[in-house]
Design an enzyme around this catalytic site. Structure first.
Site, PDB file in Angstrom:
ATOM      1  N   ASP A  29      75.557  47.604  58.189  1.00  0.00           N
ATOM      2  CA  ASP A  29      74.552  48.461  57.570  1.00  0.00           C
ATOM      3  C   ASP A  29      74.067  47.801  56.278  1.00  0.00           C
ATOM      4  OD1 ASP A  29      73.923  51.807  57.774  1.00  0.00           O
ATOM      5  OD2 ASP A  29      73.415  50.757  55.915  1.00  0.00           O
ATOM      6  N   HIS A  45      66.262  51.477  74.284  1.00  0.00           N
ATOM      7  CA  HIS A  45      65.842  52.431  73.255  1.00  0.00           C
ATOM      8  C   HIS A  45      66.142  53.856  73.713  1.00  0.00           C
ATOM      9  CE1 HIS A  45      63.640  53.853  69.742  1.00  0.00           C
ATOM     10  NE2 HIS A  45      63.284  54.856  70.533  1.00  0.00           N
ATOM     11  N   HIS A  96      66.396  55.364  66.489  1.00  0.00           N
ATOM     12  CA  HIS A  96      67.012  54.634  67.598  1.00  0.00           C
ATOM     13  C   HIS A  96      68.491  54.993  67.515  1.00  0.00           C
ATOM     14  CE1 HIS A  96      67.289  50.712  70.142  1.00  0.00           C
ATOM     15  NE2 HIS A  96      68.534  51.188  70.051  1.00  0.00           N
ATOM     16  N   HIS A  98      72.139  55.406  67.010  1.00  0.00           N
ATOM     17  CA  HIS A  98      73.110  54.483  66.406  1.00  0.00           C
ATOM     18  C   HIS A  98      74.327  55.261  65.944  1.00  0.00           C
ATOM     19  CE1 HIS A  98      70.284  55.801  63.267  1.00  0.00           C
ATOM     20  NE2 HIS A  98      71.291  55.724  62.414  1.00  0.00           N
ATOM     21  N   HIS A 100      77.439  55.076  63.270  1.00  0.00           N
ATOM     22  CA  HIS A 100      78.005  54.454  62.082  1.00  0.00           C
ATOM     23  C   HIS A 100      79.520  54.382  62.277  1.00  0.00           C
ATOM     24  CE1 HIS A 100      74.425  55.352  59.381  1.00  0.00           C
ATOM     25  NE2 HIS A 100      74.211  56.233  60.355  1.00  0.00           N
TER      26      HIS A 100
END
Ligand code: DGP
Length: 112
Positions: A29, A45, A96, A98, A100
């Site tokens: 990140d 996507h 999109h 994602h 973490h």
């Protein structure tokens, strides 16, 4: 499609790659919120968690198969947190899907 993470996956925008396979791309990140802060994205996507369905969930499973490998290679032996933000109330800034992966220290007990 004008998608930042699609451009990162395609190599059009540079990123610090951590892991890659046929389905998944992971990178650091740009604004880390922990000593280890990795983003894991599907190469196809998918806009967000709310768009996960029977057609694309196998790709999402690939992300979760990659997470333990990434955690191991990042040295997260004492645990970590996996988060996905979804939509306006979830404060999702990049549209999109994602996840973490945060770790490398004792994280906050609060999540909201
Ligand atoms: P979220 O708020 O859940 O949509 O998280 C988006 C994350 O993406 C945020 O933590 C910052 C990160 N980010 C935004 N732009 C870039 C970029 O160009 N490169 C990298 N590596 N990360 C980015």
């Amino acid at each position: 499609m004008d998608c930042l993470f699609c451009k990162i996956i395609a190599g059009e925008i540079p990123s610090a790659k951590v892991y890659e396979n046929e389905w998944v791309y992971a990178f650091r990140d740009i604004q880390p919120q922990a000593p280890v802060h990795v983003l894991i994205v599907p190469k196809v996507h998918i806009c967000c968690a709310d768009a996960i369905n029977a057609e694309n969930s196998a790709t999402v499973a690939k992300i979760f198969e990659a997470i333990p490998e990434i955690a191991k290679s990042e040295g997260l032996t004492n645990g970590y947190r996996v988060i996905t933000n979804c939509g306006e109330d979830g404060c999702q800034s990049v549209k999109h899907l994602h996840f973490h992966v945060l770790g490398g220290k004792k994280l906050s007990e609060t999540m909201a």
